[in-house]
Design an enzyme around this catalytic site. Structure first.
Site, PDB file in Angstrom:
ATOM      1  N   GLU A  24       0.807  -1.203   0.000  1.00 26.27           N
ATOM      2  CA  GLU A  24       0.000   0.000   0.000  1.00 26.27           C
ATOM      3  C   GLU A  24       0.843   1.256   0.000  1.00 26.27           C
ATOM      4  O   GLU A  24       2.003   1.243   0.391  1.00 26.27           O
ATOM      5  CB  GLU A  24      -0.999   0.017   1.142  1.00 26.27           C
ATOM      6  CG  GLU A  24      -0.437  -0.180   2.526  1.00 26.27           C
ATOM      7  CD  GLU A  24      -1.563  -0.135   3.547  1.00 26.27           C
ATOM      8  OE1 GLU A  24      -1.555   0.787   4.381  1.00 26.27           O
ATOM      9  OE2 GLU A  24      -2.453  -1.018   3.488  1.00 26.27           O
ATOM     10  N   GLY A  25       0.252   2.332  -0.516  1.00 30.59           N
ATOM     11  CA  GLY A  25       0.929   3.618  -0.545  1.00 30.59           C
ATOM     12  C   GLY A  25       0.101   4.628   0.223  1.00 30.59           C
ATOM     13  O   GLY A  25      -0.580   4.264   1.179  1.00 30.59           O
TER      14      GLY A  25
ATOM     15  N   ASP B  98       6.020  10.177 -10.008  1.00 34.73           N
ATOM     16  CA  ASP B  98       6.272   9.330  -8.833  1.00 34.73           C
ATOM     17  C   ASP B  98       7.195   8.172  -9.211  1.00 34.73           C
ATOM     18  O   ASP B  98       7.017   7.055  -8.741  1.00 34.73           O
ATOM     19  CB  ASP B  98       4.928   8.814  -8.284  1.00 34.73           C
ATOM     20  CG  ASP B  98       5.029   8.359  -6.825  1.00 34.73           C
ATOM     21  OD1 ASP B  98       6.097   8.536  -6.212  1.00 34.73           O
ATOM     22  OD2 ASP B  98       4.034   7.812  -6.312  1.00 34.73           O
TER      23      ASP B  98
HETATM   24  P1  ADP Z   1       0.275   3.341  -4.251  1.00 35.72           P
HETATM   25  O1  ADP Z   1      -0.341   4.325  -5.197  1.00 35.72           O
HETATM   26  O2  ADP Z   1      -0.576   3.131  -3.059  1.00 35.72           O
HETATM   27  O3  ADP Z   1       1.714   3.642  -3.964  1.00 35.72           O
HETATM   28  P2  ADP Z   1       1.190   1.157  -5.960  1.00 35.72           P
HETATM   29  O4  ADP Z   1       0.499   0.996  -7.272  1.00 35.72           O
HETATM   30  O5  ADP Z   1       2.548   1.739  -5.965  1.00 35.72           O
HETATM   31  O6  ADP Z   1       0.203   1.922  -4.973  1.00 35.72           O
HETATM   32  O7  ADP Z   1       1.252  -0.269  -5.268  1.00 35.72           O
HETATM   33  C1  ADP Z   1       1.763  -0.422  -3.947  1.00 35.72           C
HETATM   34  C2  ADP Z   1       2.646  -1.661  -3.865  1.00 35.72           C
HETATM   35  O8  ADP Z   1       1.887  -2.836  -4.220  1.00 35.72           O
HETATM   36  C3  ADP Z   1       3.815  -1.646  -4.856  1.00 35.72           C
HETATM   37  O9  ADP Z   1       4.939  -0.995  -4.313  1.00 35.72           O
HETATM   38  C4  ADP Z   1       4.065  -3.133  -5.079  1.00 35.72           C
HETATM   39  O10 ADP Z   1       4.855  -3.671  -4.048  1.00 35.72           O
HETATM   40  C5  ADP Z   1       2.661  -3.739  -4.991  1.00 35.72           C
HETATM   41  N1  ADP Z   1       2.057  -3.871  -6.343  1.00 35.72           N
HETATM   42  C6  ADP Z   1       1.396  -2.907  -7.019  1.00 35.72           C
HETATM   43  N2  ADP Z   1       0.954  -3.327  -8.213  1.00 35.72           N
HETATM   44  C7  ADP Z   1       1.351  -4.612  -8.329  1.00 35.72           C
HETATM   45  C8  ADP Z   1       1.202  -5.622  -9.362  1.00 35.72           C
HETATM   46  N3  ADP Z   1       0.559  -5.355 -10.513  1.00 35.72           N
HETATM   47  N4  ADP Z   1       1.742  -6.833  -9.145  1.00 35.72           N
HETATM   48  C9  ADP Z   1       2.408  -7.089  -7.987  1.00 35.72           C
HETATM   49  N5  ADP Z   1       2.585  -6.190  -6.985  1.00 35.72           N
HETATM   50  C10 ADP Z   1       2.063  -4.963  -7.136  1.00 35.72           C
HETATM   51 MG    MG Z   2       3.424   3.463  -5.163  1.00 34.91          MG
END
Ligand code: ADP
Ligand code: MG
Length: 316
Positions: A45-46, A165
């Site tokens: 999560e972010g 980002d």
């Molecule tokens: P946020 O906008 O909350 O930062 P992200 O899209 O960066 O969300 O996703 C958060 C985390 O989830 C990523 O850093 C990664 O570890 C994991 N993640 C995101 N998308 C994928 C995916 N398609 N497959 C596997 N892991 C993912």
């Molecule tokens: Mg992210």
């Protein structure tokens, strides 16, 4: 004629194959029904979103496919809902081998809330992957990742988007030889702008990845993504070691501080020309490219095409 007659006959025998245009849900492969999405576990999560691993199994016999599903952490916040909506709209216009594939969306409560469905990359982000697999990844592999990130970013720029980002946590690993850019949550279109995007909403920004013009004027150019790429390249060359992370290193330079004070001090050290140090064992020529990404003036920085050319000569 004969074909038409056959069709009519087949349709009479099996009325379910007839499309009347109203049952999109079954026909549109980008529409995912909530009742068929089965959560396995959290992926990460972010700030606003969380991403979960789910099985989409419309036949309910576990023959379905694994997908990554992004939704908002807190429901029903107007700004964040429209951010996720924009992220979905951005992702579905992007087709590149180094950009995570959009698969579709899942709407709930008659379209009031929704989730983003994308391909699942089992190896996770570079930030998770690099520290664990250090021993099998040499500098050539890192350079290969760098080239692939630049190719994805060059494509993104050609579509008039600014990512805003770019960081190791937002680059996902498809296989040992292939990475893809993900997380388009802050991505903005500069179609109607003068080559930059000005941010209005002040949120939790990844300031240690930001160029001076972003910190001072909230202006984002393609060259601001190049700066963030330089920081991402720094992360690659440190194998995302926590002790050497950009926040850790800059905090050492500016001292512990919070909020706007951090930004003010960061701007000052950058204006003095101070930069992240060359990571241990990082070849001088690779560090030179970081420095070319970190030129103070946006138009003095190298661009993604230039970076690709240099990295290719370093590889061969
Ligand atoms: P946020 O906008 O909350 O930062 P992200 O899209 O960066 O969300 O996703 C958060 C985390 O989830 C990523 O850093 C990664 O570890 C994991 N993640 C995101 N998308 C994928 C995916 N398609 N497959 C596997 N892991 C993912
Ligand atoms: Mg992210």
């Amino acid at each position: 004629r004969a074909i038409e007659r056959d069709l009519v006959r087949i349709e009479e025998q099996d009325p379910t194959i007839v499309s009347d245009g109203t049952s999109n849900v079954e026909l549109d492969p980008t529409v995912f029904e909530k009742r068929f999405l089965k959560k396995f576990r959290d992926l990460g999560e972010g700030h606003f979103g969380k991403v979960e691993l789910c099985l989409y199994d419309p036949r309910s016999d576990r023959t379905g496919e694994l997908v990554a599903v992004k939704s908002l952490k807190s429901e029903n916040n107007g700004v964040e809902t429209s951010n996720l909506q924009r992220e979905i709209n951005t992702m579905r216009e992007l087709y590149h081998e180094n950009i995570v594939k959009y698969k579709g969306l899942c709407t709930e409560e008659g379209g009031k809330t929704f989730k983003l469905i994308m391909e699942y990359l089992p190896m996770g982000s570079l930030k998770d992957y690099l520290p664990r697999n250090k021993h099998q990844i040499d500098h050539n592999k890192l350079l290969l990742y760098a080239i692939q990130i630049c190719q994805g970013m060059d494509y993104l720029g050609s579509q008039n988007y600014i990512h805003r980002d770019l960081a190791a946590r937002n680059v996902l690993v498809e296989s040992e030889g292939m990475v893809k850019i993900g997380d388009f949550g802050l991505t903005k279109s500069i179609k109607d702008n003068e080559g930059y995007y000005r941010v209005k909403e002040e949120q939790e920004s990844p300031v240690f990845w930001y160029a001076p013009e972003c910190l001072v004027h909230c202006k984002f150019y393609r060259a601001s993504d190049v700066w963030s790429f330089g920081v991402t390249l720094y992360e690659l060359m440190t194998y995302c070691e926590t002790k050497k992370s950009p926040p850790a290193m800059f905090s050492e330079m500016i001292g512990r501080s919070q909020g706007q004070m951090t930004v003010t001090r960061l701007v000052t050290v950058l204006e003095e020309g101070r930069r992240l140090p060359r990571p241990t064992d990082c070849p001088e020529m690779v560090y030179t490219q970081m420095r070319r990404c970190w030129e103070q003036a946006p138009d003095h920085r190298i661009d993604f095409k230039g970076l690709i050319r240099v990295f290719q000569t370093l590889l061969s």
